[in-house]
Write a protein that holds these residues in place. Structure first.
Motif, PDB file in Angstrom:
ATOM      1  N   PHE A  34      29.284  34.466  60.554  1.00  0.00           N
ATOM      2  CA  PHE A  34      28.746  35.085  59.349  1.00  0.00           C
ATOM      3  C   PHE A  34      27.225  35.173  59.358  1.00  0.00           C
ATOM      4  O   PHE A  34      26.525  34.244  59.764  1.00  0.00           O
ATOM      5  N   THR A  35      26.735  36.322  58.895  1.00  0.00           N
ATOM      6  CA  THR A  35      25.298  36.564  58.752  1.00  0.00           C
ATOM      7  C   THR A  35      24.918  36.781  57.286  1.00  0.00           C
ATOM      8  O   THR A  35      23.743  36.711  56.929  1.00  0.00           O
ATOM      9  N   GLY A  36      25.888  37.075  56.450  1.00  0.00           N
ATOM     10  CA  GLY A  36      25.643  37.284  55.022  1.00  0.00           C
ATOM     11  C   GLY A  36      26.108  36.094  54.203  1.00  0.00           C
ATOM     12  O   GLY A  36      26.815  35.209  54.703  1.00  0.00           O
ATOM     13  N   VAL A  37      25.697  36.054  52.934  1.00  0.00           N
ATOM     14  CA  VAL A  37      26.027  34.951  52.029  1.00  0.00           C
ATOM     15  C   VAL A  37      26.930  35.475  50.922  1.00  0.00           C
ATOM     16  O   VAL A  37      26.628  36.489  50.280  1.00  0.00           O
ATOM     17  N   LEU A  38      28.031  34.787  50.678  1.00  0.00           N
ATOM     18  CA  LEU A  38      28.964  35.165  49.625  1.00  0.00           C
ATOM     19  C   LEU A  38      28.648  34.412  48.329  1.00  0.00           C
ATOM     20  O   LEU A  38      28.122  33.291  48.377  1.00  0.00           O
ATOM     21  N   PRO A  39      28.960  34.974  47.188  1.00  0.00           N
ATOM     22  CA  PRO A  39      28.782  34.255  45.918  1.00  0.00           C
ATOM     23  C   PRO A  39      29.721  33.051  45.848  1.00  0.00           C
ATOM     24  O   PRO A  39      30.595  32.861  46.701  1.00  0.00           O
ATOM     25  N   THR A  40      29.567  32.266  44.794  1.00  0.00           N
ATOM     26  CA  THR A  40      30.474  31.148  44.573  1.00  0.00           C
ATOM     27  C   THR A  40      31.880  31.683  44.293  1.00  0.00           C
ATOM     28  O   THR A  40      32.066  32.873  44.020  1.00  0.00           O
ATOM     29  N   HIS A  41      32.851  30.781  44.328  1.00  0.00           N
ATOM     30  CA  HIS A  41      34.237  31.195  44.109  1.00  0.00           C
ATOM     31  C   HIS A  41      34.411  31.888  42.761  1.00  0.00           C
ATOM     32  O   HIS A  41      35.018  32.965  42.682  1.00  0.00           O
ATOM     33  N   ASP A  42      33.860  31.284  41.700  1.00  0.00           N
ATOM     34  CA  ASP A  42      34.042  31.862  40.366  1.00  0.00           C
ATOM     35  C   ASP A  42      33.369  33.226  40.246  1.00  0.00           C
ATOM     36  O   ASP A  42      33.910  34.157  39.631  1.00  0.00           O
ATOM     37  N   GLU A  43      32.168  33.347  40.831  1.00  0.00           N
ATOM     38  CA  GLU A  43      31.470  34.631  40.783  1.00  0.00           C
ATOM     39  C   GLU A  43      32.236  35.693  41.563  1.00  0.00           C
ATOM     40  O   GLU A  43      32.367  36.843  41.122  1.00  0.00           O
ATOM     41  N   LEU A  44      32.747  35.303  42.733  1.00  0.00           N
ATOM     42  CA  LEU A  44      33.492  36.250  43.560  1.00  0.00           C
ATOM     43  C   LEU A  44      34.805  36.649  42.876  1.00  0.00           C
ATOM     44  O   LEU A  44      35.225  37.808  42.936  1.00  0.00           O
ATOM     45  N   LEU A  45      35.413  35.693  42.191  1.00  0.00           N
ATOM     46  CA  LEU A  45      36.659  35.986  41.472  1.00  0.00           C
ATOM     47  C   LEU A  45      36.405  37.022  40.377  1.00  0.00           C
ATOM     48  O   LEU A  45      37.211  37.951  40.184  1.00  0.00           O
ATOM     49  N   GLU A  46      35.277  36.894  39.673  1.00  0.00           N
ATOM     50  CA  GLU A  46      34.945  37.858  38.629  1.00  0.00           C
ATOM     51  C   GLU A  46      34.686  39.242  39.213  1.00  0.00           C
ATOM     52  O   GLU A  46      35.112  40.253  38.651  1.00  0.00           O
ATOM     53  N   LYS A  47      34.019  39.294  40.367  1.00  0.00           N
ATOM     54  CA  LYS A  47      33.749  40.580  41.018  1.00  0.00           C
ATOM     55  C   LYS A  47      35.046  41.246  41.471  1.00  0.00           C
ATOM     56  O   LYS A  47      35.207  42.468  41.349  1.00  0.00           O
ATOM     57  N   PHE A  48      35.989  40.460  41.991  1.00  0.00           N
ATOM     58  CA  PHE A  48      37.285  41.017  42.377  1.00  0.00           C
ATOM     59  C   PHE A  48      38.027  41.554  41.156  1.00  0.00           C
ATOM     60  O   PHE A  48      38.694  42.592  41.222  1.00  0.00           O
ATOM     61  N   ALA A  49      37.911  40.843  40.032  1.00  0.00           N
ATOM     62  CA  ALA A  49      38.602  41.276  38.817  1.00  0.00           C
ATOM     63  C   ALA A  49      38.066  42.619  38.334  1.00  0.00           C
ATOM     64  O   ALA A  49      38.828  43.505  37.932  1.00  0.00           O
ATOM     65  N   VAL A  50      36.741  42.779  38.362  1.00  0.00           N
ATOM     66  CA  VAL A  50      36.141  44.041  37.928  1.00  0.00           C
ATOM     67  C   VAL A  50      36.498  45.168  38.891  1.00  0.00           C
ATOM     68  O   VAL A  50      36.779  46.297  38.477  1.00  0.00           O
ATOM     69  N   GLU A  51      36.507  44.883  40.204  1.00  0.00           N
ATOM     70  CA  GLU A  51      36.803  45.906  41.215  1.00  0.00           C
ATOM     71  C   GLU A  51      38.263  46.350  41.171  1.00  0.00           C
ATOM     72  O   GLU A  51      38.572  47.546  41.241  1.00  0.00           O
ATOM     73  N   PHE A  52      39.186  45.389  41.054  1.00  0.00           N
ATOM     74  CA  PHE A  52      40.606  45.706  41.195  1.00  0.00           C
ATOM     75  C   PHE A  52      41.372  45.712  39.872  1.00  0.00           C
ATOM     76  O   PHE A  52      42.571  45.971  39.865  1.00  0.00           O
ATOM     77  N   GLY A  53      40.663  45.415  38.762  1.00  0.00           N
ATOM     78  CA  GLY A  53      41.365  45.295  37.489  1.00  0.00           C
ATOM     79  C   GLY A  53      42.162  46.523  37.119  1.00  0.00           C
ATOM     80  O   GLY A  53      43.327  46.431  36.719  1.00  0.00           O
ATOM     81  N   TRP A  54      41.559  47.700  37.246  1.00  0.00           N
ATOM     82  CA  TRP A  54      42.259  48.935  36.879  1.00  0.00           C
ATOM     83  C   TRP A  54      43.503  49.129  37.740  1.00  0.00           C
ATOM     84  O   TRP A  54      44.546  49.564  37.261  1.00  0.00           O
ATOM     85  N   TYR A  55      43.390  48.777  39.045  1.00  0.00           N
ATOM     86  CA  TYR A  55      44.514  48.973  39.963  1.00  0.00           C
ATOM     87  C   TYR A  55      45.658  48.016  39.617  1.00  0.00           C
ATOM     88  O   TYR A  55      46.831  48.408  39.602  1.00  0.00           O
ATOM     89  N   LEU A  56      45.317  46.773  39.318  1.00  0.00           N
ATOM     90  CA  LEU A  56      46.345  45.792  38.970  1.00  0.00           C
ATOM     91  C   LEU A  56      46.997  46.133  37.629  1.00  0.00           C
ATOM     92  O   LEU A  56      48.173  45.829  37.414  1.00  0.00           O
ATOM     93  N   ALA A  57      46.220  46.755  36.723  1.00  0.00           N
ATOM     94  CA  ALA A  57      46.793  47.158  35.439  1.00  0.00           C
ATOM     95  C   ALA A  57      47.748  48.329  35.606  1.00  0.00           C
ATOM     96  O   ALA A  57      48.797  48.396  34.966  1.00  0.00           O
ATOM     97  N   VAL A  58      47.388  49.272  36.494  1.00  0.00           N
ATOM     98  CA  VAL A  58      48.255  50.425  36.745  1.00  0.00           C
ATOM     99  C   VAL A  58      49.493  50.016  37.530  1.00  0.00           C
ATOM    100  O   VAL A  58      50.602  50.476  37.259  1.00  0.00           O
ATOM    101  N   HIS A  59      49.310  49.136  38.522  1.00  0.00           N
ATOM    102  CA  HIS A  59      50.404  48.683  39.378  1.00  0.00           C
ATOM    103  C   HIS A  59      50.704  47.225  39.050  1.00  0.00           C
ATOM    104  O   HIS A  59      50.230  46.307  39.723  1.00  0.00           O
ATOM    105  N   LYS A  60      51.482  47.020  38.010  1.00  0.00           N
ATOM    106  CA  LYS A  60      51.725  45.666  37.523  1.00  0.00           C
ATOM    107  C   LYS A  60      52.496  44.807  38.508  1.00  0.00           C
ATOM    108  O   LYS A  60      52.519  43.579  38.390  1.00  0.00           O
ATOM    109  N   GLU A  61      53.154  45.434  39.488  1.00  0.00           N
ATOM    110  CA  GLU A  61      53.918  44.677  40.476  1.00  0.00           C
ATOM    111  C   GLU A  61      53.032  44.152  41.609  1.00  0.00           C
ATOM    112  O   GLU A  61      53.463  43.318  42.413  1.00  0.00           O
ATOM    113  N   LYS A  62      51.792  44.599  41.674  1.00  0.00           N
ATOM    114  CA  LYS A  62      50.887  44.186  42.744  1.00  0.00           C
ATOM    115  C   LYS A  62      50.219  42.856  42.393  1.00  0.00           C
ATOM    116  O   LYS A  62      49.971  42.551  41.222  1.00  0.00           O
TER     117      LYS A  62
END
Length: 659
Positions: free
Chosen positions: A162-190
């Motif tokens: 690795f050459t880059g730095v990732l956010p903390t777990h909680d911060e990364l979890l929030e970013k995933f929620a914002v990125e994929f939230g619409w998709y998970l809402a549309v595809h409730k089985e995912k």
């Protein structure tokens, strides 16, 4: 690990050209791209795991999915193309440019894909220094990752060095929620997991409604997000009865400022929907068909109602924020009733304009917003409401309906405020008549201190606009002021000097004086913040004010001036002596009043830089109200009630009621 059928390939673009495409990407974006690739391959779940070393540095990241895997025979197409993906024909897939797999170089140096497609196991490797090149080979089942074997198919991507730095777990979890939230809402089985924790759909509101069109049923869900999804506009998603996405188009709610939605529609009508059909064929199951048009018209009305309610709530928050920050005028010099009317009217006007066109205020700086609000306030009371609508129509480029809605809102707001002001004026005019009757007829009767005290506290507006804000007693200042006042009063018992008519003396002895003292923040004539201290000495109704009582007020003022705690330059005092009438034999009070008549400050008898003394009688106060509001009272033609049959108890009870 035995390499079978190994071969190397290259993308038809140079290393620097590839990296240029990812110049604005964040270090965590590669994880998003790999997760999207997993869902695009038909996965029902994607799991992202960040593995740290002993010193909490990132050692490796694993992105696993249970999709169909990567076909070894077509690697020349999948890994050999850039910005041209084999998935582009399928609108339900997110990765439409064949580039997501190479975003990893923003985070690390090496990436390995372990995959199984139709029981064929393979590995693909790419290194950051030569990112356009890839190497792939077949492997035995014994060399395959057990996570893939468990599901029988899928892909596992392993990132290292690795050459880059990732956010903390909680911060990364929030970013995933914002990125994929619409998709998970549309595809409730995912399902999507980060370090074993499910990524939840972010905060949102659901608006669900069943819409019918020509016997076809559409289960509709409008999702309003608190935060904008990072990579998705406001789309309408059409799903068939199996939940498969068959049509996707920008919704009518797209590009609304600070309003982020996903519209999900599920219907068996879409089971025979084909993207290959002519979209302009009115007989086909397409967006051009009569059924879809009828449904879409109802959907747009539902969406607009959701947006209108959002704007109303947001407008209230924005207007309250402007008030908290002091954007609205202060209306110095106006009485409290007019201040309240002007303030509420301007609030309503700003709120209604925000609802009509939010960008007027959203794009304005603090100074611009303040200027707009104060100009609107002036225009709104200049008998130019029609002209104001013309200006707003031209400046905001509103359609005819929006202009009419805004005009109606302005008229309604104005009417409501006028009605409220009239009601206040009517109640006060009634109180004036009731007090006048009490002072004319019932002044000899015993008016117990709590009775008259509550009358005064419920009608402090009688003393003038600047006294309307007098509220409940403030213990510390009131207690000190009352103690000093009692010292003065104790030396002056009631005797014949206090009444004009001997017949009034028994009543005067039975009754007690009243006393109010308040301290509250205010502004002086230069706009500096000060404490204003108000002291009101109300002589019992049977007493006639004379020089003796003026001397009491002056003695009291002297005591206050000598108190160390009251010598602050930030404390200004107003001492008021109030009685039913000024003695007919007194000349001192009358002389003092005449000496200050040019000050245009009714009742003023003494003025120092930080202290003013006033002497007032009830009739001056009552007449002052009628003179101040005479124009409005005349226009309203208020009916004068007859209180000759009313008892003292009935009048006092009514006067004690706060309005």
């Amino acid at each position: 690990m035995t390499k079978k059928n190994a071969f190397k390939g290259s993308a038809a673009i140079g290393n620097s050209g590839i990296k240029k495409h990812f110049g604005n990407d964040e270090p965590w974006d590669p994880l998003f791209e790999l997760a999207w690739n997993g869902f695009d391959s038909g996965a029902s779940f994607v799991a992202v795991t960040v593995v740290e070393n002993e010193i909490h540095g990132v050692e490796r990241v694993v992105v696993q999915d249970n999709g169909e895997g990567i076909e070894f025979a077509t690697l020349g197409d999948t890994f050999g193309n850039f910005n041209d993906s084999s998935k582009k024909a399928n609108l339900s897939l997110k990765g439409q440019h064949g580039r997501g797999r190479l975003a990893f170089h923003k985070l690390c140096r090496n990436a390995s894909w372990f995959t199984r497609f139709k029981n064929v196991d393979a590995v693909i490797e790419v290194a950051e220094p030569t990112i356009k090149d890839f190497e792939a080979w077949l492997i035995d089942e014994t060399d395959q990752k057990h996570e893939i074997l468990k599901h029988g198919h899928g892909t596992l991507v392993e990132l290292t060095q690795f050459t880059g730095v990732l956010p903390t777990h909680d911060e990364l979890l929030e970013k995933f929620a914002v990125e994929f939230g619409w998709y998970l809402a549309v595809h409730k089985e995912k399902r999507l997991y980060l370090n074993g924790r499910a990524v939840d759909v972010p905060k949102h509101e659901d608006f669900v409604q069943t819409i019918s069109a020509d016997d076809e049923v559409f289960e509709t869900q409008i999702i309003r997000w608190e935060q904008r999804p990072t990579s998705e506009k406001s789309y309408l998603y059409l799903l068939n009865s199996s939940g498969e996405l068959v049509y996707k188009v920008l919704s009518s709610l797209n590009l609304k400022p600070n309003f982020f939605t996903s519209v999900c529609v599920k219907s068996s009508w879409a089971d025979t929907f084909s993207q290959e059909q002519d979209l302009f064929n009115p007989d086909a199951h397409t967006p051009a068909s009569p059924v879809w048009k009828k449904f879409k018209a109802q959907l747009d009305r539902l969406g607009q109602s959701v947006y209108d309610e959002f704007l109303r709530l947001q407008a209230e928050e924005v207007v309250q924020g402007y008030e908290d920050q002091g954007y609205f005028p202060t209306y110095a010099g106006l009485d409290e009733a007019e201040k309240a009317w002007r303030h509420q009217h301007t609030r309503d006007l700003v709120r209604n304009i925000y609802i009509a066109e939010p960008r007027v205020f959203q794009t304005a700086s603090k100074k611009q917003a303040k200027l707009i609000i104060r100009l609107l306030d002036r225009l709104a009371v200049s008998n130019e409401n029609d002209a104001l609508c013309d200006v707003l129509e031209g400046a905001l480029d509103l359609d005819a309906k929006s202009v009419q809605d805004l005009a109606n809102q302005l008229k309604n707001a104005t009417f409501e405020n006028i009605v409220a002001s009239i009601e206040i004026l009517q109640r006060r005019a009634t109180a004036v008549e009731q007090l006048r009757h009490v002072m004319n007829v019932h002044y000899r009767e015993v008016l117990e201190t709590p009775d008259l005290q509550r009358v005064i506290e419920s009608n402090t507006w009688l003393f003038g606009p600047r006294y309307e804000i007098l509220g409940a007693e403030e213990d510390t200042f009131t207690g000190i002021a009352r103690k000093m006042r009692d010292e003065v009063m104790a030396r002056n018992p009631v005797d014949m000097d206090d009444v004009d008519d001997e017949e009034d003396l028994p009543g005067a002895k039975r009754q007690t004086d009243l006393f109010l003292a308040r301290k509250f923040p205010s502004l002086d004539s230069l706009g500096n913040r000060i404490f204003k201290c108000i002291v009101v000495e109300i002589k019992r109704p049977a007493i006639s004010l004379n020089k003796k009582h003026l001397r009491q007020l002056e003695d009291y003022a002297e005591i206050i001036k000598r108190q160390p705690q009251f010598k602050s330059e930030k404390m200004h005092f107003e001492l008021i002596l109030l009685g039913r009438q000024i003695s007919s034999a007194d000349t001192i009070i009358t002389s003092r009043l005449n000496a200050h008549v040019l000050r245009n400050d009714p009742g003023l008898v003494t003025e120092d830089p930080r202290m003013k003394l006033y002497v007032m009688n009830w009739y001056t106060l009552l007449d002052g109200f009628e003179l101040t509001h005479g124009f409005m009272l005349e226009k309203l033609k208020l009916k004068r009630d007859d209180y000759s049959a009313a008892t003292r108890q009935e009048l006092v009870a009514e006067l004690q009621t706060e309005h």
